[in-house]
Motif scaffolding. Structure first.
Motif, mmCIF file in Angstrom:
data_model
loop_
_atom_site.group_PDB
_atom_site.id
_atom_site.type_symbol
_atom_site.label_atom_id
_atom_site.label_comp_id
_atom_site.label_asym_id
_atom_site.label_seq_id
_atom_site.Cartn_x
_atom_site.Cartn_y
_atom_site.Cartn_z
ATOM 1 N N TYR B 10 -54.830 -60.087 -123.078
ATOM 2 C CA TYR B 10 -53.301 -60.157 -122.882
ATOM 3 C C TYR B 10 -52.479 -60.713 -124.175
ATOM 4 O O TYR B 10 -52.740 -61.907 -124.479
ATOM 5 C CB TYR B 10 -52.961 -61.074 -121.653
ATOM 6 C CG TYR B 10 -51.649 -61.555 -121.017
ATOM 7 C CD1 TYR B 10 -50.422 -60.921 -121.833
ATOM 8 C CD2 TYR B 10 -51.463 -62.216 -120.119
ATOM 9 C CE1 TYR B 10 -49.275 -61.457 -121.301
ATOM 10 C CE2 TYR B 10 -50.073 -62.717 -119.561
ATOM 11 C CZ TYR B 10 -49.026 -62.119 -120.312
ATOM 12 O OH TYR B 10 -47.723 -62.443 -119.789
ATOM 13 N N SER B 12 -48.815 -61.180 -126.200
ATOM 14 C CA SER B 12 -47.371 -61.447 -125.723
ATOM 15 C C SER B 12 -46.503 -61.899 -127.102
ATOM 16 O O SER B 12 -47.122 -62.734 -127.702
ATOM 17 C CB SER B 12 -47.030 -62.337 -124.683
ATOM 18 O OG SER B 12 -45.579 -62.291 -124.429
ATOM 19 N N LEU B 47 -50.966 -59.721 -116.492
ATOM 20 C CA LEU B 47 -51.599 -60.935 -115.686
ATOM 21 C C LEU B 47 -51.830 -59.861 -114.303
ATOM 22 O O LEU B 47 -53.288 -60.287 -113.741
ATOM 23 C CB LEU B 47 -50.691 -61.809 -115.371
ATOM 24 C CG LEU B 47 -51.357 -62.929 -114.447
ATOM 25 C CD1 LEU B 47 -52.507 -63.759 -115.170
ATOM 26 C CD2 LEU B 47 -50.257 -63.748 -114.040
ATOM 27 N N VAL B 374 -52.719 -64.501 -125.356
ATOM 28 C CA VAL B 374 -52.260 -65.425 -124.165
ATOM 29 C C VAL B 374 -53.613 -65.853 -123.560
ATOM 30 O O VAL B 374 -54.107 -65.196 -123.044
ATOM 31 C CB VAL B 374 -51.326 -64.744 -123.427
ATOM 32 C CG1 VAL B 374 -50.601 -65.817 -121.955
ATOM 33 C CG2 VAL B 374 -50.294 -64.129 -124.217
ATOM 34 N N ASP B 375 -53.785 -67.196 -123.299
ATOM 35 C CA ASP B 375 -54.604 -67.832 -122.648
ATOM 36 C C ASP B 375 -54.313 -67.768 -121.156
ATOM 37 O O ASP B 375 -53.467 -68.253 -120.534
ATOM 38 C CB ASP B 375 -54.902 -69.252 -123.378
ATOM 39 C CG ASP B 375 -56.138 -69.862 -122.424
ATOM 40 O OD1 ASP B 375 -57.012 -69.567 -122.462
ATOM 41 O OD2 ASP B 375 -55.616 -70.810 -121.557
ATOM 42 N N VAL B 376 -55.429 -67.051 -120.587
ATOM 43 C CA VAL B 376 -55.145 -66.989 -118.859
ATOM 44 C C VAL B 376 -56.280 -67.362 -118.455
ATOM 45 O O VAL B 376 -57.443 -67.336 -118.677
ATOM 46 C CB VAL B 376 -54.946 -65.407 -118.476
ATOM 47 C CG1 VAL B 376 -54.957 -65.396 -117.193
ATOM 48 C CG2 VAL B 376 -53.781 -65.032 -119.156
ATOM 49 N N GLN B 377 -56.179 -68.193 -117.018
ATOM 50 C CA GLN B 377 -57.453 -68.618 -116.384
ATOM 51 C C GLN B 377 -56.907 -68.204 -114.832
ATOM 52 O O GLN B 377 -55.886 -68.433 -114.570
ATOM 53 C CB GLN B 377 -57.611 -70.230 -116.517
ATOM 54 C CG GLN B 377 -57.171 -70.708 -117.550
ATOM 55 C CD GLN B 377 -58.691 -70.705 -118.465
ATOM 56 O OE1 GLN B 377 -59.632 -70.534 -118.000
ATOM 57 N NE2 GLN B 377 -58.501 -70.628 -119.894
ATOM 58 N N ILE B 378 -57.929 -67.529 -114.157
ATOM 59 C CA ILE B 378 -57.894 -67.351 -112.908
ATOM 60 C C ILE B 378 -59.188 -67.761 -111.944
ATOM 61 O O ILE B 378 -60.387 -67.216 -112.369
ATOM 62 C CB ILE B 378 -57.766 -65.621 -112.495
ATOM 63 C CG1 ILE B 378 -56.549 -65.356 -113.392
ATOM 64 C CG2 ILE B 378 -57.571 -65.387 -111.108
ATOM 65 C CD1 ILE B 378 -56.287 -63.730 -113.462
#
Lengths: 402, 402
Positions: B10, B12, B47, B374-378
């Motif tokens: 991701y 941005s 996302l 972009v750092d994403v955590q799910i």
């Protein structure tokens, strides 16, 4: 009143099986405004639909649903329609937004009905709700014997209509399909309405579907549902022209009004099946019901989950006396059943009638919801975008503390 | 070769503005198989599309894309089509899956082309790629003066075709729209191709759109794009019948082959615009190109983002000599430009030609990607479902360490 809070709850059975049973998990939405709460349910992937509510904006026409919904005034059905149009424009490029907003829109009708003290179907323009004949919706068994037993059980439980779907149908030989169909008819008895759901198994292959028409006619099937991919209107139209006594049904995949309308106008289905948890809620569903009535097409709800979803999905055609049949979640998983305190049960005539109660007319169970709640965390750039909220409302928590 | 890894990135800009510029963020996919890597891009909410890859299964026809894709054998275009059909059936009720899979499918053509040492357009059945005339795709200015300046700038930069879209168009009076259109024509000069994009502003209001036909004819507009909601085919058809010299264009919202086909068959557009990052990748796009050719409709790519997306979206109509025009991201945001090492620039004739290089023919920039990551955590039930992966491949990391 202004939309103050919108909370999403992802519920699930501890183990989800790889079968066509859509009642194994659920995504609930609670909306509060003016001190009242409304509930809705998205018939959709819970995690993905939550993400569509909270995702960072990509551009002006790809916003998260949250950005459009929060703080909006809702005092009338017109306000709900205006909000829906806003979501359609501002979330244009966010595909999942339609599924996410469906639950919110549903909750808004519940909320508005409670505020005005009337059932949602009255807000939609109907004077009264007519009784519906529920069909027990179930999967084909792996074997004809299992299918026969399941249909017999539904009949013994008082159901005069049964739908069998998915499972092995369309995956094997014509002979195997015939055995399944004959078993279903035998279990249900000669009088019952027998409906068949192909679960899109023939994709776009009109010949493969047409080859089943004779064996469907043999068992006097009331409809053949979703033979093809949801958007393959040409295949639907071609089969409709070759289907003899067998009528086509479809539409559950519709995630906006136009898709359902086009399945009628271009696909020539005789039954249009709408899931309020996907099409954008009750507003677009009612618009489909109006269009269907004008074209002589029968409207049917699509509901394979909870009694909240059932109460919501019956509202858009509650006042259509002629559209008699309704899908009824016959054997939902505990998560789908226990999330509501009240349920919509067949009366002694075996019929279903929407409650004459404000909003959607169903009472949620905080305990039932909490029992199946899945803890979810979503963050981006170190910012927490979503964290499963508590089910108990502030008021309840105070009561417990007092 | 088997699909071994699928990584989503991701990207941005630090700040995303509430304007119609779709190049402000991006979702990249890297797929590896047999020691080769392929790249694709979803034109979608990053996302939400990541969530559709990793979400827990809801039922047999609502699986995350990951469950269907991982470990599959891909040795030929037929294998890609079979995988796409699998995703369509097993992710049937996961709406966002189409957007998620689009980037994966794109990456598979890149991968397969690299494995076989041929450009993707050859795998799609074309002998050669023909040059395209790029149109500079940009937003209307807030004022006619800004629009004039932007069109003049594009012309000064050698563009013989310009598209203006979104912004104030259709939101104010007819006079205001006319001033904008006249300004665009003045800036571009009398010879250039002027194309107008309404960005769905008229929803279903055929009269409102028809009221603009005369002022579009005045400036000799090459097309009117997306006057209505993507699925409102009837509105398209009604306007097409009233549009005189002005041709209709649309289709970017298509998230499967059927939607695009129906916009041609039922909506009567003259130009069908396909984004490979939404419609499911190159396979369904090529099928649209074939159908368009059979119906005398011109195929055009939809690309407002990166040169990876551009190289992918040109492949499905690379071999159609007559379909001359192509959308060209004229002034993308740095995130969209810097993610690739190489770019597809107009030659001295002002034309674009796909590289005669394996796969999609573009070289990615790990550095450019890392710059905007972009750092994403799910996570769900305490289990980490997604965590932004490192951009540098193992091989590169070893090199750096050596």
């Amino acid at each position: 009143m202004k939309i103050e809070t919108v909370d999403f709850f992802y519920l699930s059975m501890p183990k989800v099986e790889d079968i066509g049973d859509g009642s194994q998990d659920a995504l609930l939405v609670r909306v509060t405004a003016g001190g009242i709460e409304g509930w809705g349910e998205c018939e959709a992937s819970p995690l993905v639909s939550i993400a569509a509510f909270v995702a960072p904006m990509s551009h002006g026409a790809c916003k998260p649903v949250r950005d459009v919904v929060m703080g909006k005034r809702i005092d009338s059905p017109t306000d709900i329609a205006a909000l829906a149009a806003d979501v359609e424009m501002q979330c244009m490029d966010l595909l999942q937004a339609a599924h996410t907003f469906s639950g919110i829109e549903m909750a808004l009708w519940d909320l508005l009905g409670k505020m005005k003290g009337v059932p949602a179907y009255r807000l939609l323009g109907y004077d009264k709700a007519y009784p519906k004949l529920p069909y027990a919706s179930q999967l084909f068994g792996d074997t004809p014997e299992q299918t026969l037993a399941a249909c017999k059980k539904a009949r013994d439980n008082g159901y005069r209509a049964v739908k069998c779907g998915w499972g092995p149908f369309g995956r094997g030989t014509l002979k195997q399909d015939r055995d399944q169909l004959q078993a279903a008819r035998e279990g249900l008895g000669p009088e019952g309405h027998l409906l068949i759901d192909a679960g899109q198994i023939f994709r776009e292959d009109v010949d493969a579907a047409a080859a089943r028409i004779a064996i469907l006619e043999e068992v006097n099937a009331g409809w053949l549902e979703e033979p093809f991919l949801g958007g393959a209107y040409e295949a639907y139209a071609n089969l409709a022209a070759r289907a003899g006594e067998v009528k086509l049904a479809g539409g559950e995949a519709s995630h906006n009004y136009h898709m359902a309308r086009q399945l009628i106008d271009y696909g020539h289905v005789s039954f249009i099946q709408i899931d309020c948890g996907r099409i954008g809620g009750l507003g677009p569903a009612k618009r489909v019901a109006d269009h269907a009535a004008a074209r002589g097409v029968t409207y049917v709800n699509h509901t394979f989950t909870s009694h909240l979803a059932l109460c919501a999905s019956l509202q858009p055609f509650a006042g259509l006396e002629e559209d008699r049949i309704c899908e009824y979640p016959f054997a939902p998983k505990p998560v789908a059943y226990e999330m509501t305190e009240t349920h919509l049960l067949p009366d002694r005539n075996g019929e279903i009638l929407l409650p004459d109660a404000p909003g959607l007319g169903i009472v949620m169970s905080e305990e039932g919801i909490a029992r199946y709640l899945v803890d979810v965390q979503i963050s981006a750039r170190g910012e927490r975008l979503y964290s499963t909220p508590p089910v108990a409302t502030a008021a309840v928590r105070e009561d417990e503390g007092g």
